[in-house]
Design a protein around this motif. Structure first.
Motif, PDB file in Angstrom:
ATOM      1  N   ASN A 497      50.397  13.319  21.823  1.00 10.18           N
ATOM      2  CA  ASN A 497      50.682  14.661  21.337  1.00 10.18           C
ATOM      3  C   ASN A 497      49.974  14.784  19.849  1.00 10.18           C
ATOM      4  O   ASN A 497      49.604  15.776  19.659  1.00 10.18           O
ATOM      5  CB  ASN A 497      52.374  14.740  20.907  1.00 10.18           C
ATOM      6  N   ALA A 498      50.374  13.698  19.128  1.00 15.34           N
ATOM      7  CA  ALA A 498      49.782  13.745  17.661  1.00 15.34           C
ATOM      8  C   ALA A 498      48.296  13.983  17.835  1.00 15.34           C
ATOM      9  O   ALA A 498      47.578  15.078  17.124  1.00 15.34           O
ATOM     10  CB  ALA A 498      50.156  12.472  16.888  1.00 15.34           C
ATOM     11  N   ILE A 499      47.468  13.372  18.478  1.00 11.54           N
ATOM     12  CA  ILE A 499      46.135  13.616  18.650  1.00 11.54           C
ATOM     13  C   ILE A 499      45.908  15.027  19.184  1.00 11.54           C
ATOM     14  O   ILE A 499      45.174  15.565  18.679  1.00 11.54           O
ATOM     15  CB  ILE A 499      45.464  12.362  19.422  1.00 11.54           C
ATOM     16  N   ASN A 503      43.625  18.643  14.370  1.00 13.31           N
ATOM     17  CA  ASN A 503      42.455  19.023  14.421  1.00 13.31           C
ATOM     18  C   ASN A 503      41.487  18.399  13.421  1.00 13.31           C
ATOM     19  O   ASN A 503      40.497  18.226  13.542  1.00 13.31           O
ATOM     20  CB  ASN A 503      42.235  20.407  14.766  1.00 13.31           C
ATOM     21  N   SER A 504      42.285  18.025  12.450  1.00 13.30           N
ATOM     22  CA  SER A 504      41.474  17.512  11.300  1.00 13.30           C
ATOM     23  C   SER A 504      42.382  16.229  10.544  1.00 13.30           C
ATOM     24  O   SER A 504      43.520  16.516  10.717  1.00 13.30           O
ATOM     25  CB  SER A 504      40.936  18.601  10.322  1.00 13.30           C
ATOM     26  N   GLY A 505      41.773  15.425   9.868  1.00 11.39           N
ATOM     27  CA  GLY A 505      42.624  14.366   9.224  1.00 11.39           C
ATOM     28  C   GLY A 505      42.726  13.185  10.205  1.00 11.39           C
ATOM     29  O   GLY A 505      41.676  12.663  10.605  1.00 11.39           O
ATOM     30  N   GLY A 526      48.543  17.530  11.824  1.00 13.68           N
ATOM     31  CA  GLY A 526      48.136  18.362  12.670  1.00 13.68           C
ATOM     32  C   GLY A 526      48.717  19.701  12.242  1.00 13.68           C
ATOM     33  O   GLY A 526      49.059  20.077  11.098  1.00 13.68           O
ATOM     34  N   ILE A 527      49.015  20.696  13.266  1.00 16.33           N
ATOM     35  CA  ILE A 527      49.353  22.038  13.126  1.00 16.33           C
ATOM     36  C   ILE A 527      50.869  22.221  12.805  1.00 16.33           C
ATOM     37  O   ILE A 527      51.238  23.140  12.192  1.00 16.33           O
ATOM     38  CB  ILE A 527      49.083  22.798  14.453  1.00 16.33           C
ATOM     39  N   GLU A 579      55.162  23.800   9.655  1.00 19.79           N
ATOM     40  CA  GLU A 579      54.225  24.551  10.205  1.00 19.79           C
ATOM     41  C   GLU A 579      52.815  24.546   9.310  1.00 19.79           C
ATOM     42  O   GLU A 579      53.001  24.514   8.429  1.00 19.79           O
ATOM     43  CB  GLU A 579      54.570  25.890  10.504  1.00 19.79           C
ATOM     44  N   GLY A 580      51.620  24.084   9.963  1.00 22.88           N
ATOM     45  CA  GLY A 580      50.525  23.831   9.125  1.00 22.88           C
ATOM     46  C   GLY A 580      50.281  22.526   8.357  1.00 22.88           C
ATOM     47  O   GLY A 580      49.354  22.355   7.624  1.00 22.88           O
TER      48      GLY A 580
END
Ligand code: ADP
Length: 605
Positions: A497-499, A503-505, A526-527, A579-580
């Motif tokens: 899930n984490a991957i 999208n970055s980091g 992530g998001i 979120e974000g």
């Protein structure tokens, strides 16, 4: 006891209480009255005894006077009026109850003339031989010489009365001549005072008269005492008020004297005391009685006792009644409360029963669903495996050459088939857990080795998305007793899930342990997940994005299964996310060996 019975019982009790209270008060009242009556009877008896002893004293005095008179006459040959007067005056002065003394000698009629003559010769003057009329045998006896004291000018007439000829006294004179030494007259009124005569036949004072049938011992004369009844009985001064006297002489009623104002008809009762005085040859009987009137009773104390009894009864009645009313009210309230409690308990039981029914139905339905899913998944997996297997064989050209286009299409088949298999596996796992068919296989798991394996698995994927991937053991023990496979599956789900959602980091896996639990933290950049969605992400088939606008693949079952596995391993999964801003999933599990030991020791004790 039922309510109505209690009421009946209580009102009966109150009636009995009142009746007993009034009864006891009345008893006390009458007891007080009877004590008062017996007290006044005692008073009466005491006074009567005193009166009798006074009468006795006076009779003794009279006999003393008799003797003194006899001596007086013997001592002198001639008794003059003034001599007799001198002698008796002292007696009369000393004794209030005596009003007059009279002495009369007896002389036969035929000797009257010679008797008068001899008396005149002896120098007696002022004495006349008197006939005393018709009552006494006039042919035989006369009273020739009469001495009176106090002396009346009219000789034998005393204050206008001849003592021998009064209708009340005649009978007594007749009697004294016939057969008695004592005679009492009936009472007669002298100057407003009730009196009577005591006649005493004198022993001879002159000489023996056998010609008259009189020996020396017989009477020669009569001594008459005029006795005032009031003084004799001391009616004016004594405490004997309102009494009746009855006097008998030798068993014959001589007179009855009533000083009582109380009518026998209205009397409450009668006290009576009697006494007989015996003289040498006669007896006198006194009976003094008293009619009990209301005035003799001391009503005040009994009345007070009675009223206090009534008051006390009233008080006890009132307080008992109010106590009853209070307890009845309480009883009613209690009954009302217990009725309500019963009602509510019944309702609650009803609700509990229907809830239990619903729960049982739900459990059964859930179990049926899980069993169905487990069976279905099994049935789906078999053909799916053969699809995957044959697609791989075809793709590798093992059953003949395949062109590039065909290879690409076989690839798509493989990806979809594998996705389907993963979904089916997940559904199978979930339904196994739900139907309670999953068993925990405890073994010592090397944390470092586990983390290394996971790193090797996921590093290529991370690199593909240009993400960093690292794992570190912060502190604590490096091996855990747990189910290796389930722990691995949880971590695989969370890392995938984490991957997937980063999208970055990059992704970091941290491990640390406390005394009671072990924790794996999967941290991504992530998001993230919004606050309201966080609440539902562990629900079955839940995905943050709706299925229509899906960017990320998935089934929505991964977190649900992981959470159930974590529970099987004695722990849970916690999530913190914004979120974000990335997410942190923390997997807490227990040392299952220790838990088992703890459970066993609990069971033993
Ligand atoms: P899926 O197979 O869809 O991933 P999961 O049960 O694993 O199902 O996850 C449920 C949902 O939770 C996901 O669809 C996703 O929206 C959200 N989610 C899970 N992990 C993460 C994460 N690390 N970052 C952001 N969102 C996540």
């Amino acid at each position: 006891m039922p309510q109505t019975k209690t009421l009946e019982y209580r009102s009966k009790y109150l009636i009995i209480l009142t009746v007993v209270g009034i009864g006891v008060s009345l008893l006390a009242f009458f007891f007080g009255i009877s004590i008062s009556i017996s007290n006044s009877e005692k008073d009466f008896q005491r006074s009567a005894d005193q009166a009798f002893s006074r009468i006795e004293n006076r009779f003794e005095l009279l006999s003393q006077i008799d003797e003194d008179l006899a001596q007086f006459f013997h001592a002198s040959d001639e008794v003059t009026s003034s001599g007799f007067g001198q002698f008796t005056r002292q007696i009369l002065e000393r004794n209030d109850f005596l009003q007059q003394l009279m002495l009369a000698e007896v002389v036969p009629k035929d000797e009257l003339k010679s008797f008068e003559f001899s008396k005149q010769e002896q120098g007696y003057t002022g004495y006349k031989v008197k006939s005393f009329g018709t009552a006494v045998n006039t042919s035989e006896y006369l009273y020739p010489v009469e001495y009176y004291e106090p002396v009346s000018i009219l000789s034998s007439l005393w204050f206008g009365k001849d003592l021998r000829t009064l209708s009340e006294t005649q009978e007594a004179f007749v009697q004294i001549h016939r057969d008695s030494f004592f005679a009492l007259s009936e009472p007669f009124n002298v100057n407003g005072k009730l009196s009577f005569l005591i006649l005493h036949a004198l022993s001879p004072v002159v000489e023996e008269r056998p010609d008259l049938g009189l020996s020396e011992a017989d009477t020669y004369g009569v001594l008459a005492y005029v006795v005032n009844i009031d003084e004799l009985l001391e009616l004016n001064s004594s405490s004997l008020k309102n009494v009746n006297y009855m006097v008998e002489m030798d068993g014959r009623e001589v007179f009855e004297f009533e000083s009582s104002a109380v009518n026998a008809f209205f009397a409450l009762g009668r006290f009576s005391v009697e006494k007989t005085f015996v003289f040498s040859n006669a007896s006198m009987h006194f009976q003094v009685s008293h009619y009990i009137s209301l005035g003799d009773i001391d009503f005040l104390l009994p009345l007070l006792i009675f009223l206090s009894g009534l008051l006390l009864t009233g008080f006890i009645y009132a307080s008992t009644r109010s106590e009853f009313i209070r307890s009845e009210l309480l009883q009613k309230q209690k009954e009302e409360v217990s009725r309500q409690v019963k009602n509510q308990t019944r309702q609650l039981r009803h609700q509990a029963a229907s809830l239990a029914l619903t729960r049982d139905q739900a459990l059964k339905a859930n179990q049926t669903k899980s069993t169905f899913l487990a069976n279905m998944s099994h049935e789906l997996r078999t053909p799916l495996n053969s699809i995957i297997g044959f697609s791989e064989i075809l793709g590798k050209g093992m059953s003949g050459p395949v062109v590039e286009e065909q290879k690409k299409q076989l690839e798509i088949i493989l990806v979809n088939a594998r996705g389907l298999l993963a979904l089916i596996n997940n559904v199978l796992d979930l339904s196994k857990v739900e139907s309670g068919k999953v068993e925990v296989d405890i073994a010592l798991v090397d944390v470092a080795a586990l983390l290394k394996e996971l790193e090797e698995t996921f590093m290529p994927l991370a690199k593909e998305k240009n993400l960093t991937f690292k794992s570190e053991i912060k502190d604590g023990s490096e091996s855990i007793y747990t189910d290796h496979e389930k722990l691995r599956q949880i971590l695989v789900n969370l890392i995938a899930n984490a991957i997937k959602f980063t999208n970055s980091g990059g992704i970091t896996i941290e491990f640390f342990s406390h005394l009671e639990y072990f924790c794996f933290r999967i941290v991504d950049t992530g998001i993230g997940i919004s606050r309201e969605k966080l609440r539902n992400i562990f629900d079955d088939f839940y995905q943050v994005e709706g299925s229509a606008s899906r960017t990320y693949e998935g089934t929505g079952l991964g977190l649900a299964i992981s959470q159930r596995f974590a529970e099987l391993l004695g722990g849970f999964i916690n999530v913190e996310s914004q979120e974000g801003d990335g997410s942190v999933f923390s997997v807490y599990i227990s040392d299952l060996n220790q838990m088992e030991a703890h459970k066993k020791s609990l069971n033993k004790s």
